[in-house]
Design a protein around this motif. Structure first.
Motif, mmCIF file in Angstrom:
data_model
loop_
_atom_site.group_PDB
_atom_site.id
_atom_site.type_symbol
_atom_site.label_atom_id
_atom_site.label_comp_id
_atom_site.label_asym_id
_atom_site.label_seq_id
_atom_site.Cartn_x
_atom_site.Cartn_y
_atom_site.Cartn_z
ATOM 1 N N GLN A 12 0.830 -1.206 0.000
ATOM 2 C CA GLN A 12 0.000 0.000 0.000
ATOM 3 C C GLN A 12 0.864 1.256 0.000
ATOM 4 O O GLN A 12 0.592 2.220 -0.710
ATOM 5 C CB GLN A 12 -0.928 0.017 1.225
ATOM 6 N N TRP A 13 1.923 1.253 0.829
ATOM 7 C CA TRP A 13 2.792 2.437 0.916
ATOM 8 C C TRP A 13 3.517 2.682 -0.408
ATOM 9 O O TRP A 13 3.637 3.818 -0.852
ATOM 10 C CB TRP A 13 3.806 2.237 2.037
ATOM 11 N N ALA A 14 3.991 1.619 -1.044
ATOM 12 C CA ALA A 14 4.760 1.771 -2.286
ATOM 13 C C ALA A 14 3.870 2.134 -3.466
ATOM 14 O O ALA A 14 4.293 2.851 -4.377
ATOM 15 C CB ALA A 14 5.518 0.479 -2.581
ATOM 16 N N SER A 15 2.633 1.670 -3.456
ATOM 17 C CA SER A 15 1.762 1.875 -4.617
ATOM 18 C C SER A 15 1.078 3.233 -4.626
ATOM 19 O O SER A 15 0.682 3.719 -5.689
ATOM 20 C CB SER A 15 0.688 0.781 -4.668
ATOM 21 N N TYR A 16 0.959 3.885 -3.476
ATOM 22 C CA TYR A 16 0.249 5.165 -3.436
ATOM 23 C C TYR A 16 1.184 6.284 -3.881
ATOM 24 O O TYR A 16 2.239 6.506 -3.280
ATOM 25 C CB TYR A 16 -0.268 5.445 -2.023
ATOM 26 N N ARG A 17 0.812 7.015 -4.923
ATOM 27 C CA ARG A 17 1.679 8.042 -5.507
ATOM 28 C C ARG A 17 1.011 9.412 -5.595
ATOM 29 O O ARG A 17 1.516 10.305 -6.272
ATOM 30 C CB ARG A 17 2.078 7.615 -6.940
ATOM 31 N N GLU A 18 -0.089 9.597 -4.903
ATOM 32 C CA GLU A 18 -0.835 10.841 -5.040
ATOM 33 C C GLU A 18 -0.214 12.000 -4.257
ATOM 34 O O GLU A 18 -0.373 13.158 -4.625
ATOM 35 C CB GLU A 18 -2.283 10.632 -4.590
ATOM 36 N N ASP A 19 0.466 11.709 -3.161
ATOM 37 C CA ASP A 19 1.055 12.788 -2.374
ATOM 38 C C ASP A 19 2.521 13.002 -2.782
ATOM 39 O O ASP A 19 2.981 12.477 -3.787
ATOM 40 C CB ASP A 19 0.945 12.487 -0.873
ATOM 41 N N ASP A 20 3.245 13.771 -2.024
ATOM 42 C CA ASP A 20 4.641 14.078 -2.315
ATOM 43 C C ASP A 20 5.486 12.809 -2.183
ATOM 44 O O ASP A 20 5.740 12.322 -1.078
ATOM 45 C CB ASP A 20 5.145 15.150 -1.338
ATOM 46 N N VAL A 21 5.938 12.289 -3.323
ATOM 47 C CA VAL A 21 6.691 11.029 -3.339
ATOM 48 C C VAL A 21 8.045 11.205 -2.642
ATOM 49 O O VAL A 21 8.522 10.292 -1.953
ATOM 50 C CB VAL A 21 6.902 10.534 -4.785
ATOM 51 N N GLY A 22 8.653 12.370 -2.813
ATOM 52 C CA GLY A 22 9.947 12.610 -2.188
ATOM 53 C C GLY A 22 9.862 12.568 -0.670
ATOM 54 O O GLY A 22 10.707 11.950 -0.003
ATOM 55 N N LYS A 23 8.836 13.195 -0.108
ATOM 56 C CA LYS A 23 8.656 13.170 1.345
ATOM 57 C C LYS A 23 8.328 11.761 1.826
ATOM 58 O O LYS A 23 8.797 11.324 2.876
ATOM 59 C CB LYS A 23 7.546 14.134 1.753
ATOM 60 N N ALA A 24 7.512 11.046 1.051
ATOM 61 C CA ALA A 24 7.162 9.671 1.422
ATOM 62 C C ALA A 24 8.404 8.789 1.460
ATOM 63 O O ALA A 24 8.565 7.950 2.354
ATOM 64 C CB ALA A 24 6.133 9.108 0.436
ATOM 65 N N GLN A 25 9.311 8.981 0.507
ATOM 66 C CA GLN A 25 10.547 8.199 0.486
ATOM 67 C C GLN A 25 11.434 8.548 1.666
ATOM 68 O O GLN A 25 12.058 7.669 2.278
ATOM 69 C CB GLN A 25 11.286 8.458 -0.831
ATOM 70 N N LYS A 26 11.488 9.846 2.020
ATOM 71 C CA LYS A 26 12.291 10.279 3.160
ATOM 72 C C LYS A 26 11.765 9.673 4.449
ATOM 73 O O LYS A 26 12.536 9.189 5.300
ATOM 74 C CB LYS A 26 12.290 11.799 3.254
ATOM 75 N N VAL A 27 10.449 9.668 4.618
ATOM 76 C CA VAL A 27 9.836 9.074 5.812
ATOM 77 C C VAL A 27 10.145 7.584 5.872
ATOM 78 O O VAL A 27 10.493 7.040 6.926
ATOM 79 C CB VAL A 27 8.310 9.319 5.813
ATOM 80 N N LYS A 28 10.041 6.916 4.739
ATOM 81 C CA LYS A 28 10.320 5.478 4.689
ATOM 82 C C LYS A 28 11.770 5.193 5.070
ATOM 83 O O LYS A 28 12.053 4.240 5.825
ATOM 84 C CB LYS A 28 10.023 4.941 3.295
ATOM 85 N N GLU A 29 12.706 5.990 4.561
ATOM 86 C CA GLU A 29 14.121 5.771 4.863
ATOM 87 C C GLU A 29 14.400 5.940 6.353
ATOM 88 O O GLU A 29 15.167 5.162 6.943
ATOM 89 C CB GLU A 29 14.975 6.747 4.043
ATOM 90 N N MET A 30 13.784 6.942 6.973
ATOM 91 C CA MET A 30 14.003 7.143 8.405
ATOM 92 C C MET A 30 13.398 6.006 9.222
ATOM 93 O O MET A 30 14.017 5.511 10.175
ATOM 94 C CB MET A 30 13.412 8.489 8.834
#
Length: 318
Positions: free
Chosen positions: A79-97
């Motif tokens: 679900q987290w990887a497939s959702y692309r409607e919001d800011d993808v860059g911020k989502a990736q940063k949150v995931k990395e942390m």
């Protein structure tokens, strides 16, 4: 290098971790679909604590640590990887942390060395008498913080730690600001600190009457005590009842000073409540100052002395 620069150099990483934790919380809370995902994976809620509330950063980090596994499962889910409607860059940063072991190690470290400070303040933030415990709690707290930092850095007790040096200076500055002769006096009147059991718990402990600093501050407090004419008359009568000595027996002083609660935090909580939480720290501190002093001044009024209103603050702000 100035003292402020040294402090910033050693402690700026703590602010970075706190900002990262706040970034994670805000990103999830402000994106409805991410919040739906979070609620599916985690039974607990993300806490939003105002900066003016007690230990807001520690409380936020504690909650993140508690839901660490849920956050990590959510971050690696489809679900987290497939959702692309919001800011993808911020989502990736949150995931990395969330998936970074190094980031979580820093969170653990912050919670580890701040735990003694948090626990000590929680004990003081009660309505029960604890003035006679504050001096020893501060000493024990500082020692526990040092142990936590040195254990994390892998240092022996006699080695130098730049981070501990900065933390120690901060704690001592705060203690110097808040410590009064009354703390030393009530500490010296507590029989517990003369017991063999307490002294043997740590080889560095000595009874209060052999501690030069405590003895000096205790003398200051007693001198102030005898400067008050009204109190002096009371003490004279008590001394006459106890073989005419200069000072009343410890039990009398204990009744006067030891049985006093520390209510500053409770007063702050009364003023800065969950419903009234948008005040700036400066405004809240001013209101606490005014409220506490009005309560003290009211005790000199005729109405307080002779009427039923003298009981209004017997249980504190509650």
């Amino acid at each position: 290098m100035g003292q402020n620069e040294v402090t910033y150099k050693e402690c700026s990483w703590i602010t970075c971790i706190a900002d990262d934790a706040s970034f994670i919380r805000v990103f999830i809370m402000n994106h409805s679909m991410r919040l739906v995902m979070f609620n599916e994976f985690c039974p607990l809620k993300l806490l939003q604590v105002a900066d003016t509330r007690f230990a807001s950063v520690v409380i936020m980090l504690k909650r993140l640590k508690l839901i660490k596994r849920c956050l990590q499962v959510m971050a690696i889910s489809e679900q987290w990887a497939s959702y692309r409607e919001d800011d993808v860059g911020k989502a990736q940063k949150v995931k990395e942390m969330i998936l970074s072991d190094l980031w979580w190690d820093k969170v653990d470290y912050i919670l580890e060395f701040t735990a003694p400070i948090y626990d000590m303040i929680r004990v003081a933030d009660t309505e029960k008498p604890c003035l006679h415990l504050v001096y020893e709690m501060w000493d024990s707290m500082i020692e526990k913080v040092k142990v936590a930092i040195y254990r994390h850095e892998g240092l022996e007790d006699d080695k130098y730690s730049s981070f501990w040096s900065v933390v120690y200076d901060i704690l001592i500055d705060r203690w110097t600001k808040n410590c009064t002769p009354l703390h030393c006096l009530t500490h010296s009147l507590n029989p517990r600190y003369y017991s063999t059991e307490w002294l043997l718990e740590n080889s560095k402990r000595i009874p209060p009457h052999r501690d030069h600093e405590i003895s000096m501050e205790r003398s200051k407090c007693l001198d102030r005590f005898f400067e008050d004419v009204n109190e002096l008359n009371v003490v004279k009568s008590e001394c006459a009842a106890f073989s005419g000595g200069r000072f009343p027996p410890p039990a009398v002083l204990t009744d006067r000073w030891v049985l006093q609660p520390l209510r500053n935090w409770s007063t702050y909580k009364f003023i800065h409540s969950l419903k009234r939480n948008k005040m700036t720290p400066a405004r809240a501190e001013d209101l606490v100052y005014v409220h506490s002093n009005l309560r003290l001044l009211s005790r000199h009024n005729v109405e307080y002395i002779n009427r039923d209103t003298k009981m209004w603050d017997i249980a504190g702000d509650s």
